[in-house]
Design an enzyme around this catalytic site. Structure first.
Site, PDB file in Angstrom:
ATOM      1  NE  ARG A   1     -40.209  27.723 -38.209  1.00 41.11           N
ATOM      2  CZ  ARG A   1     -38.936  28.038 -38.022  1.00 41.11           C
ATOM      3  NH1 ARG A   1     -38.003  27.118 -38.109  1.00 41.11           N
ATOM      4  NH2 ARG A   1     -38.587  29.289 -37.739  1.00 41.11           N
ATOM      5  CE  LYS A   2     -35.730  18.674 -40.658  1.00 45.65           C
ATOM      6  NZ  LYS A   2     -36.852  18.642 -41.599  1.00 45.65           N
TER       7      LYS A   2
ATOM      8  CG  ASP B   1     -32.882  31.579 -32.750  1.00 47.99           C
ATOM      9  OD1 ASP B   1     -32.049  31.858 -31.849  1.00 47.99           O
ATOM     10  OD2 ASP B   1     -33.048  32.291 -33.756  1.00 47.99           O
TER      11      ASP B   1
ATOM     12  CE1 TYR C   1     -36.337   8.990 -49.793  1.00 46.37           C
ATOM     13  CE2 TYR C   1     -35.163   8.839 -51.887  1.00 46.37           C
ATOM     14  CZ  TYR C   1     -36.028   9.511 -51.039  1.00 46.37           C
ATOM     15  OH  TYR C   1     -36.577  10.702 -51.438  1.00 46.37           O
TER      16      TYR C   1
ATOM     17  CG  ASN D   1     -37.516  35.542 -25.715  1.00 44.35           C
ATOM     18  OD1 ASN D   1     -38.516  35.510 -24.992  1.00 44.35           O
ATOM     19  ND2 ASN D   1     -37.254  36.559 -26.528  1.00 44.35           N
TER      20      ASN D   1
HETATM   21  O1  S5P Z   1     -33.325  13.772 -41.391  1.00 41.86           O
HETATM   22  C1  S5P Z   1     -34.348  14.113 -41.963  1.00 41.86           C
HETATM   23  C2  S5P Z   1     -35.385  14.743 -41.266  1.00 41.86           C
HETATM   24  C3  S5P Z   1     -36.546  15.069 -41.951  1.00 41.86           C
HETATM   25  S1  S5P Z   1     -37.883  15.632 -41.021  1.00 41.86           S
HETATM   26  N1  S5P Z   1     -34.514  13.869 -43.291  1.00 41.86           N
HETATM   27  C4  S5P Z   1     -35.649  14.207 -43.977  1.00 41.86           C
HETATM   28  O2  S5P Z   1     -35.728  13.928 -45.175  1.00 41.86           O
HETATM   29  N2  S5P Z   1     -36.670  14.865 -43.319  1.00 41.86           N
HETATM   30  C5  S5P Z   1     -37.892  15.294 -44.036  1.00 41.86           C
HETATM   31  O3  S5P Z   1     -38.547  14.132 -44.532  1.00 41.86           O
HETATM   32  C6  S5P Z   1     -37.657  16.206 -45.232  1.00 41.86           C
HETATM   33  O4  S5P Z   1     -37.737  17.564 -44.850  1.00 41.86           O
HETATM   34  C7  S5P Z   1     -38.778  15.823 -46.179  1.00 41.86           C
HETATM   35  O5  S5P Z   1     -39.946  16.566 -45.867  1.00 41.86           O
HETATM   36  C8  S5P Z   1     -39.078  14.364 -45.851  1.00 41.86           C
HETATM   37  C9  S5P Z   1     -38.460  13.358 -46.807  1.00 41.86           C
HETATM   38  O6  S5P Z   1     -39.003  13.470 -48.088  1.00 41.86           O
HETATM   39  P1  S5P Z   1     -38.710  12.423 -49.262  1.00 41.86           P
HETATM   40  O7  S5P Z   1     -39.401  13.011 -50.434  1.00 41.86           O
HETATM   41  O8  S5P Z   1     -37.218  12.322 -49.438  1.00 41.86           O
HETATM   42  O9  S5P Z   1     -39.311  11.103 -48.821  1.00 41.86           O
END
Ligand code: S5P
Length: 260
Positions: free
Chosen positions: A93-94, A97, A211, A100
């Site tokens: 959900r990240k 805010d 990646y 509260n």
């Molecule tokens: O820094 C981040 C943090 C997250 S949680 N980079 C990301 O890519 N994510 C999440 O990891 C992003 O919201 C997505 O759901 C997943 C990566 O997906 P992919 O398809 O690139 O492997």
């Protein structure tokens, strides 16, 4: 001995947090440090991929707000699949805010995330009150929180002193079980790192994603869990075959780390 040199099983036995304990035990049982990022857009697609890939993962990571036909039955069925295949659910959900407001967003609204997600995450941009607000909702339910100490995307701003502050806050708050980031950050409290931006073949996408390989993340950087999305279910991919491949790559990288 550094936590990176210990088995997931023994780390689970020693851990004080119930979610971390359950997570490590699951990883050991399934020999998997793979989390699926299931970024699909309908209820049936999410249930289908969770059922197919479920046997190979320790964590199913969801973005519940991208499901166009969300209903409460989806959550009931996801929980049943988590039982059937023995995985935890992480709602990505990240939150970002004030304390509260995040309490309302985490416990209520349409999604009622705290009722079904073992794990969620937040940015600490608003200060430590965000952790306290989320903890008020999640601790009584036995949930755990990850802090976004770093991100995987090009040009991300979570670096240096900001990352260090995440680590300090994680150590101080028992609701926090670890981080999203690229490496092991601390030897305190055995905080877990989960790493997105993992791919065996591609180097990135057109929108800034970057990646790295499981070996880089797990063996060299000492992270604990790889999060893989499109590498598993992307266009033309056999999701089961890819999940098996990433599970094996992640687990072998872990075994190699233990051997070092
Ligand atoms: O820094 C981040 C943090 C997250 S949680 N980079 C990301 O890519 N994510 C999440 O990891 C992003 O919201 C997505 O759901 C997943 C990566 O997906 P992919 O398809 O690139 O492997």
């Amino acid at each position: 001995v550094s936590f990176s040199q210990q088995t997931y099983a023994s780390r689970g036995e020693q851990h004080a947090h119930p979610v971390a304990k359950q997570l490590f035990a699951t990883m050991e049982r399934k020999q998997s440090n793979l989390s699926l990022a299931a970024d699909v857009s309908t209820k049936s697609e999410l249930l289908e991929i969770a059922d197919k890939v479920g046997p190979y993962i320790c964590v199913l990571k969801t973005h519940i707000d991208v499901i166009s036909n969300f209903d409460q039955d989806l959550v009931v069925q996801l929980q049943a699949l988590a039982e059937k295949h023995d995985f935890l659910i992480f709602e990505d959900r990240k939150f970002a805010d004030i304390g509260n407001t995040v309490k309302l967003q985490y416990g209520g609204g349409v999604y009622r995330i705290a009722d079904w997600a073992h794990i969620t995450n937040c940015h600490v941009i608003p200060g430590e009150g965000i952790i306290q607000g989320l903890a008020e909702v999640g601790m009584p339910k036995g949930r755990g929180l990850l802090l976004l100490a770093e991100m995987s995307s090009k040009g991300m701003l979570a670096t240096g002193a900001y990352t260090d502050k995440n680590v300090d806050m994680a150590i101080r708050n028992e609701f926090v079980i670890g981080f999203i980031g690229s490496r092991r950050f601390t030897e305190e409290r055995d905080l877990i790192t989960m790493t997105p931006g993992v791919g065996l073949h591609a180097s990135g996408d057109a929108l800034g994603q970057q990646y790295r390989t499981p070996e880089h993340i797990i063996t060299e950087n000492g992270s604990d869990i790889i999060i893989v999305g499109r590498g598993i279910y992307g266009p033309g991919k056999d999701a089961v075959a890819e999940a098996q491949r990433y599970r094996e790559a992640g687990w072998n990288a872990y075994l190699k780390r233990l051997d070092q």
